[in-house]
Each structure stands twice: as structure tokens, then as C-alpha cells.
Design a protein around this motif. Structure first.
Motif, PDB file in Angstrom:
ATOM      1  N   GLY B 141      -6.138  11.753 -13.487  1.00  9.09           N
ATOM      2  CA  GLY B 141      -5.660  11.347 -14.808  1.00  9.09           C
ATOM      3  C   GLY B 141      -4.281  11.878 -15.155  1.00  9.09           C
ATOM      4  N   SER B 142      -3.656  12.662 -14.262  1.00  8.62           N
ATOM      5  CA  SER B 142      -2.333  13.203 -14.601  1.00  8.62           C
ATOM      6  C   SER B 142      -1.272  12.121 -14.424  1.00  8.62           C
ATOM      7  CB  SER B 142      -2.004  14.421 -13.733  1.00  8.62           C
ATOM      8  OG  SER B 142      -2.007  14.071 -12.373  1.00  8.62           O
ATOM      9  N   THR B 143      -0.198  12.231 -15.197  1.00 10.07           N
ATOM     10  CA  THR B 143       0.883  11.250 -15.103  1.00 10.07           C
ATOM     11  C   THR B 143       2.209  11.981 -14.898  1.00 10.07           C
ATOM     12  OG1 THR B 143       1.085  11.337 -17.500  1.00 10.07           O
ATOM     13  CG2 THR B 143      -0.200   9.531 -16.607  1.00 10.07           C
ATOM     14  N   HIS B 195      -1.138  -5.529  -9.247  1.00 11.62           N
ATOM     15  CA  HIS B 195      -2.114  -4.446  -9.433  1.00 11.62           C
ATOM     16  C   HIS B 195      -1.622  -3.132  -8.816  1.00 11.62           C
ATOM     17  CE1 HIS B 195      -5.103  -6.935 -11.246  1.00 11.62           C
ATOM     18  NE2 HIS B 195      -6.092  -6.074 -11.047  1.00 11.62           N
ATOM     19  N   ARG B 198       1.089  -1.757 -10.920  1.00 13.42           N
ATOM     20  CA  ARG B 198       0.526  -1.211 -12.160  1.00 13.42           C
ATOM     21  C   ARG B 198      -0.089   0.166 -11.916  1.00 13.42           C
ATOM     22  NH1 ARG B 198      -0.658   1.340 -15.415  1.00 13.42           N
ATOM     23  NH2 ARG B 198      -1.921   1.094 -17.298  1.00 13.42           N
ATOM     24  N   ARG B 199      -0.751   0.283 -10.771  1.00 15.91           N
ATOM     25  CA  ARG B 199      -1.427   1.544 -10.483  1.00 15.91           C
ATOM     26  C   ARG B 199      -0.430   2.680 -10.256  1.00 15.91           C
ATOM     27  NH1 ARG B 199      -6.651   1.671  -6.400  1.00 15.91           N
ATOM     28  NH2 ARG B 199      -6.953   3.907  -6.579  1.00 15.91           N
ATOM     29  N   ASP B 202       2.747   5.024 -13.640  1.00 15.51           N
ATOM     30  CA  ASP B 202       2.877   6.361 -14.242  1.00 15.51           C
ATOM     31  C   ASP B 202       2.566   7.490 -13.257  1.00 15.51           C
ATOM     32  OD1 ASP B 202       3.406   5.146 -16.765  1.00 15.51           O
ATOM     33  OD2 ASP B 202       1.259   4.707 -16.910  1.00 15.51           O
ATOM     34  N   GLU B 203       2.548   7.167 -11.951  1.00 18.09           N
ATOM     35  CA  GLU B 203       2.120   8.190 -10.988  1.00 18.09           C
ATOM     36  C   GLU B 203       3.243   8.733 -10.112  1.00 18.09           C
ATOM     37  OE1 GLU B 203      -1.493   7.261  -8.873  1.00 18.09           O
ATOM     38  OE2 GLU B 203      -2.635   7.153 -10.740  1.00 18.09           O
ATOM     39  N   GLY B 208      -1.649  14.184  -7.038  1.00 17.20           N
ATOM     40  CA  GLY B 208      -2.952  13.611  -6.730  1.00 17.20           C
ATOM     41  C   GLY B 208      -4.018  14.681  -6.741  1.00 17.20           C
ATOM     42  N   ARG B 247       0.100   7.749  -3.489  1.00 17.84           N
ATOM     43  CA  ARG B 247      -0.536   7.646  -4.796  1.00 17.84           C
ATOM     44  C   ARG B 247      -1.195   6.267  -4.996  1.00 17.84           C
ATOM     45  NH1 ARG B 247      -2.443  10.262  -6.051  1.00 17.84           N
ATOM     46  NH2 ARG B 247      -2.270  10.550  -8.265  1.00 17.84           N
ATOM     47  N   HIS B 251      -2.977   3.305  -2.318  1.00 23.50           N
ATOM     48  CA  HIS B 251      -4.431   3.113  -2.355  1.00 23.50           C
ATOM     49  C   HIS B 251      -4.762   1.647  -2.625  1.00 23.50           C
ATOM     50  CE1 HIS B 251      -4.474   7.500  -4.055  1.00 23.50           C
ATOM     51  NE2 HIS B 251      -4.020   7.442  -2.818  1.00 23.50           N
ATOM     52  N   GLN B 252      -4.007   1.054  -3.566  1.00 17.67           N
ATOM     53  CA  GLN B 252      -4.291  -0.331  -3.945  1.00 17.67           C
ATOM     54  C   GLN B 252      -3.902  -1.295  -2.816  1.00 17.67           C
ATOM     55  OE1 GLN B 252      -5.959  -0.929  -6.712  1.00 17.67           O
ATOM     56  NE2 GLN B 252      -5.992  -3.152  -6.461  1.00 17.67           N
ATOM     57  N   THR B 255      -6.584  -1.037  -0.154  1.00 19.18           N
ATOM     58  CA  THR B 255      -7.790  -1.687  -0.657  1.00 19.18           C
ATOM     59  C   THR B 255      -7.704  -3.212  -0.529  1.00 19.18           C
ATOM     60  OG1 THR B 255      -8.088   0.059  -2.302  1.00 19.18           O
ATOM     61  CG2 THR B 255      -9.085  -2.038  -2.809  1.00 19.18           C
TER      62      THR B 255
END
Lengths: 145, 484
Positions: B141-143, B195, B198-199, B202-203, B208, B247, B251-252, B255
Motif C-alpha cells: 500500500g505504500s506510494t 492496466h 495504472r498499477r 504511484d509506485e 515493494g 513493481r 507484475h501486471q 500476469t
């Protein structure tokens, strides 16, 4: 880890070297998907610590029931990551190739939830969606953490 | 637990021992090449049977060259084993596999010199630990402080660490000490979905969670003085190691392409031994799109480690009250697929080399190394687990496993078992008693990452050296660990 192994409804984790397996069991395919989603939350935090205050809607479509399951988990992982939320209640409906679901939860509260790890994605490893006996559905796969 | 059907028992009689540290899985069934595992007898006995099964499965994929390799730290992955290396020839129907790279694309380790001596460090250790914990976002949840617009995201995906430096995160000379000079060529941001963008939004500049960390370490032992001199490290030096990846974006991408490859394999005429081996012929549009997206994710990981480097430099300069440069020793990635030139049976070939949980370990004089490192070989950075040793190795050559080496320790115990066995708070106190300060937002996370939940990295590193994969140069011990 299964709350009660004779219960036809429940979830558990199964071991994998680096990652974690999630398994849901239910009397319908949809219920097995809901239970597996609880197993997903439980990788990150204690389910009971997450208040179902906010609802989000999820839909997915896939002609392959196993890949539909992976799509379902991936959609949840995406919502968890981008909304920075955790979910503790799920309602899934499956009609043919279409899944529509609602998930209830709240934004991550680091102190209260003590989130252990973020989930990167669902894998196709140990992927299974099947009706094992009449009225006993299983849905499972390994997720990458 | 699952009643899986093992293809192999971890019965060593199934293997041919080619050498003390080299074990062959002989060809059988649909295997196109043999499997080769580099390990000591103890390490191989402790490996999950699934490593053998997965190494053999990879050997069945079209266009694989020489062998399907597993490193001494190999463990059960998804599709490919973690610690797996496999190279494919496009002209022989070779494939690219999203599972052969993994979800955390270009996850890797970067090591920085600090120039701070141990006495000074000890005086400021608590302040430094707190400063790093505050300054570098970590955990679920950290940004980050950087939020990228779509256009900025596209620039980052093609620019990598060079983009980050142009934004003010670091110095131009950092680039020479990063694989690909900090910028992976061939990235195609158009192949990265909305997607995935978007993911990532903010990362940027976040560590992580899980086994990712930032550690302040001391060089506790030098094993090869000559190479250590070239690497500019000596006993007693304080260094920083950063372990993280691409990050949410990576991952996206992993996936999405894993599923797309699984769904299109049959249509592309590939018979997979297992759906988790999802792949596509290198010449197919799907593989080319994946490569473009994966290279974008490599740039994302390089940019991310570059931003974290900048934040680390800020904290160090503030804590020690002077401008500290913290130059790079090196930055290695351990989840990639790269096109490389290799000599196979005397013939030069351009191969798509997958390394999943394995690092490049290019040898002396390799053209990709900066001039000043050519006499030593590429630095290979091996992360341990929280509270245990890490190692610096040097690449020895290109002949073994396409110039690859191991990447870390590997878990010995599941997260669940670790959580039951250890309490996070107690572990933090025990490690503090040994002079190791842990900073983490999640005590449950700390318990799951307990040092005892991992295999002994020293035996992995020994095996890598004995097998000829790399030379051991230095051992690093932790002083501060920021954990997601």
C-alpha cells in the motif's frame, strides 16, 4: 488452515517453495471462487481485521473455467494494488463464461492490518477448477508473492 | 496438501553425476536437450522434486539450445524453475515464455559504495535506519512521491535509469555500472496495457514487500583480493544493497502475457507439457509484443532502483552531514529474457536467454562490461535473507550456462510455517541485539521473512564457485535492513 475439513465450504493455503497456493472449496463453482478469494486476502492479513465498509464490483469473462478463475484472482489483485484496499467479503455469480462479483473491504491500514506481503499475480501452477463430487467444487492455483 | 504426481522422485540415481557439482537429467520422453543442475550433493538432495520436473519440462520446449539449466539455489517456480536458465534459437522455432521470466520482471540487486567507515556508521546507525525507513517507501500500500502522467510513463518505459537521471535522480556516471547501460533497447511501451500503467502510476521509487529490501552492509571478508581491488571494495567497507524490481507494472505485464500465451499456445502449434509453460514462437507477433512489454518493464525496474538510489543518497548525505556520492558498484537483474551472442559448438549464435531467478555472470573482457571491470568479470550480486550474509561474486566466462549464476538463497520454509514459528517483534529485538537494525511496517512480514526461513546462502555461493559459474569475491553482513 481449512477451518473444518469436513465442511463442504472453506479455504486453505497449500505450500509452494517460494510462493503460496490458494484453494477454495464450495458447493458451487462460484462459492469455491469466493472461498479462494478469502484465501488470497489471508496471505496479506487476517481476514477478520478487514472491515467490509466499501463495495467494489468486478466482472470477467473467459470460456475456460480455469482461466476464468485466474482472471478473477488477477482482477482482485489489481483492485487491491491500485485502490490500496483489502477485502474480507465476496459474492460471486457465474453464468456460463461470465463472472460478476462484488467485494467488500476497506483501504489498507498498515498498523491495524500488518500486511505481510503484496501479491503480484495468479499463476497457472497447480491450477484446477473442478467439481470433485456432486456439490463439491474446488478452485485453486499458486499465486506469486 | 496436494497429492501431486511427481515425475521424478528426488532420487539421485535418476541423475547422472557429470562432475562433483554438475548433475544431468538425461533426455527422455519429449525432452529435446538434457537438463543440467549445478549443485552440491547436499543442495540437490534438499531441492524439491519439482525442480527436476520443471527443468525437464523446459527441455521439451521448441528451439531450446544446449541444455535446460538450474542454478544451485533452484526451487519450484511456475513453469520454469526459479534459478532456471534456458536459451532459445529463433531460427529453430525457439520460443519466448512469460513464465520463464516471471512476474517481477528485472527484479535485481544494486550495490552502492558509501565511503562511510564502520565507526562513523555505528555512531549514526539508529538515525540512519530511521532516516532510510522514512525516506524510502516500503511495504503493502505504500506510494512513491512521483506520480507519472501517461506521457511521462512512456518516457520512463523507454528510458530506464537514463530517464530517471534526466529527471534529476542520480548522475550520468551511474549508467556505466548498470546492465544495458541503464537503458534496455527494444522496449515498446505500446505493448504495455493501460492496466499495467495504472498499477505503476504511484509506485515509482517504492521497494515493494516480501523478500525485497534495502540493506546497509559491511564487507566482512574478502576472498579474492585482486578482483576486490578492481571492484573497489575492501574489508570493513560499508555498502548499501537494494533488492527490488519492476513493481506493479512488471507484475501486471507478467500476469497478462502469461494468460495470453497459455490461451494461444494451441493455435500457434505448440504442444506444452504443462499449461504453466505458456510461451510463443519468437517470430510470432505475440512474442514480439511480449518482448517489447518485458523490455519496458526492465526499464521500469532500472528506473525504480535509480530513484531509490537517489533517495538513499539524500538520506546518507543528511545523516552524515556532508555530500556523499554513493557510487554504484553494479546493478544486476535476475528475471529477464535477453538477446545475447553465444558460442555454441564453435558457432556464434544470437539466442534469447531466459534467466528466472538467475543473474548474468559475464566473464573477463566481455564487451558489455565497462572498461574498468573488464579485468575482473561482471560483478554478480547475491542477496541473502534478512539478517544473514550477502555475497559479491564475479563472472568467470560464457561457457557454462550461457554466462549465468545463482541469485540468492531461496526459501527453506513456507510463509505460513515461518509465521507460526517466529514472532516479528522478537526477531527484530534479537537481531538488534546482534547489531542489525530492522525497520519494517509489518511485524507479520518480518516473521515470514525470518532468516531461518531461508536456505543457507553460503552453501549456494560455494556451489556456484565450485561449479565454475562465478568466483566468490566478498561477503557482506547486514547492519540495517529496511523491509517492505
Amino acid at each position: 488452515m481449512v477451518q473444518n475439513s469436513t465442511d463442504p465450504v472453506g479455504w486453505e493455503h497449500f505450500d509452494h517453495d517460494a510462493d503460496v497456493g490458494v484453494r477454495g472449496i464450495g458447493v458451487t463453482q462460484a462459492q469455491a471462487f469466493e472461498q479462494a478469494a478469502l484465501a488470497l486476502t489471508s496471505i496479506v492479513t487476517q481476514i477478520e481485521s478487514v472491515e467490509p465498509r466499501q463495495r467494489i464490483d468486478i466482472s470477467a469473462e473467459n470460456g475456460d473455467p480455469e482461466l476464468l478463475f485466474v482472471d478473477w484472482l488477477d482482477a482482485l489483485i489489481f483492485e487491491m494494488a491500485t485502490r490500496r484496499m483489502l477485502f474480507s467479503r465476496y459474492k460471486v455469480d457465474i453464468e456460463g463464461e461470465r463472472l460478476s462479483a462484488r467485494a467488500w473491504g476497506e483501504p489498507v491500514d498498515v498498523n491495524r492490518h500488518q500486511p505481510a506481503v503484496e501479491i503480484k499475480g495468479a499463476t497457472l501452477t497447480e491450477l484446477k477448477v473442478e467439481e470433485q463430487d456432486e456439490g463439491q467444487w474446488l478452485a485453486q492455483c499458486v499465486v506469486d508473492v | 496438501m496436494l497429492s501431486a504426481s511427481w515425475m521424478y522422485e528426488m532420487d539421485l540415481s535418476q541423475l547422472i553425476r557429470r562432475d562433483v557439482y554438475e548433475w544431468e537429467i538425461p533426455m527422455r520422453g519429449a525432452m529435446r536437450v538434457p537438463g543440467i543442475i549445478y549443485a552440491s550433493q547436499d543442495l540437490i538432495r534438499a531441492m524439491d522434486d519439482k525442480v527436476l520436473e520443471q527443468t525437464a519440462n523446459v527441455a521439451m520446449l521448441p528451439g531450446i539450445v544446449s541444455a535446460s539449466y538450474a542454478m544451485p539455489d533452484a526451487h519450484w517456480g511456475y513453469g520454469f524453475p526459479i534459478g532456471g536458465v534456458a536459451a532459445f534459437d529463433a531460427e529453430e522455432g525457439g520460443v519466448v515464455s512469460a513464465g520463464g521470466v516471471g512476474f517481477d520482471i528485472s527484479c535485481g540487486v544494486r550495490c552502492l559504495h558509501t565511503g562511510v567507515d564502520l565507526d562513523e556508521l555505528k555512531q549514526k546507525q539508529v538515525v540512519l535506519a530511521d532516516g532510510l525507513y522514512r525516506g524510502i517507501p516500503a511495504g503493502v500500500g505504500s506510494t512513491g512521491k512521483i506520480s507519472l502522467s501517461d506521457r511521462e510513463m512512456t518516457e520512463m518505459l523507454t528510458g530506464g535509469a537514463a530517464w530517471a537521471i534526466a529527471q534529476g535522480y542520480g548522475r550520468a556516471e551511474d549508467l556505466a555500472r548498470i546492465e544495458e547501460n541503464g537503458r534496455m533497447q527494444g522496449a515498446d511501451p505500446k505493448a504495455v496495457s493501460a492496466h499495467a500503467r495504472r498499477r505503476q502510476r504511484d509506485e515509482m521509487g517504492t521497494l515493494g514487500s516480501g523478500n525485497h529490501y534495502l540493506e546497509v552492509q559491511i564487507v566482512s571478508e574478502i576472498f579474492d583480493k585482486k578482483i576486490a581491488n578492481v571492484f573497489a571494495i575492501a574489508e570493513g567497507d560499508v555498502v548499501v544493497s537494494i533488492h527490488c524490481g519492476s513493481r506493479g507494472l512488471g507484475h501486471q505485464i507478467g500476469t497478462e502475457y502469461l494468460k495470453e500465451m497459455a490461451q494461444s499456445a494451441a493455435g500457434l502449434g505448440i504442444a506444452l507439457p504443462d499449461r504453466e509453460l505458456a510461451c510463443a514462437p519468437i517470430h510470432s507477433p505475440l512474442a514480439q509484443r511480449y518482448l517489447g512489454a518485458m523490455r519496458s518493464a526492465i526499464n521500469c525496474a532500472l528506473a525504480n532502483r535509480q530513484v531509490i538510489t537517489h533517495l538513499t543518497r539524500q538520506v546518507f548525505s543528511e545523516v552524515f552531514g556532508r555530500e556523499l556520492q554513493l557510487p554504484l558498484l553494479y546493478d544486476v537483474s535476475h528475471n529477464t529474457c535477453k538477446v545475447e551472442e553465444h558460442l555454441v559448438g564453435g558457432t556464434k549464435m544470437n539466442l534469447h536467454v531466459h534467466r528466472k531467478g538467475a543473474t548474468r555472470a559475464f566473464g573477463l573482457d566481455h564487451p558489455d562490461l565497462p572498461q574498468e571491470l573488464k579485468a575482473a568479470g561482471q560483478p554478480v550480486l547475491i542477496g541473502g535473507s534478512m539478517g544473514t550474509a550477502s555475497y559479491v561474486l564475479a563472472g568467470t566466462g560464457m561457457e557454462i550456462a550461457f554466462g549465468s549464476a545463482c541469485h540468492g538463497a531461496g526459501r527453506a520454509m513456507s510463509r505460513h510455517a515461518a509465521k507460526k514459528r517466529w514472532q516479528g517483534r522478537k526477531l527484530v529485538d534479537q537481531l538488534a541485539g546482534r547489531g542489525i537494525l530492522i525497520r519494517s511496517p509489518s511485524m507479520r512480514g518480518v516473521a515470514e521473512e525470518a532468516p531461518g526461513a531461508y536456505k543457507d546462502v553460503s552453501s549456494v555461493v560455494d556451489a556456484a564457485q565450485e561449479a565454475g559459474l562465478a568466483r566468490v569475491v566478498a561477503k557482506l553482513l547486514p547492519l540495517v535492513c529496511v523491509k517492505g
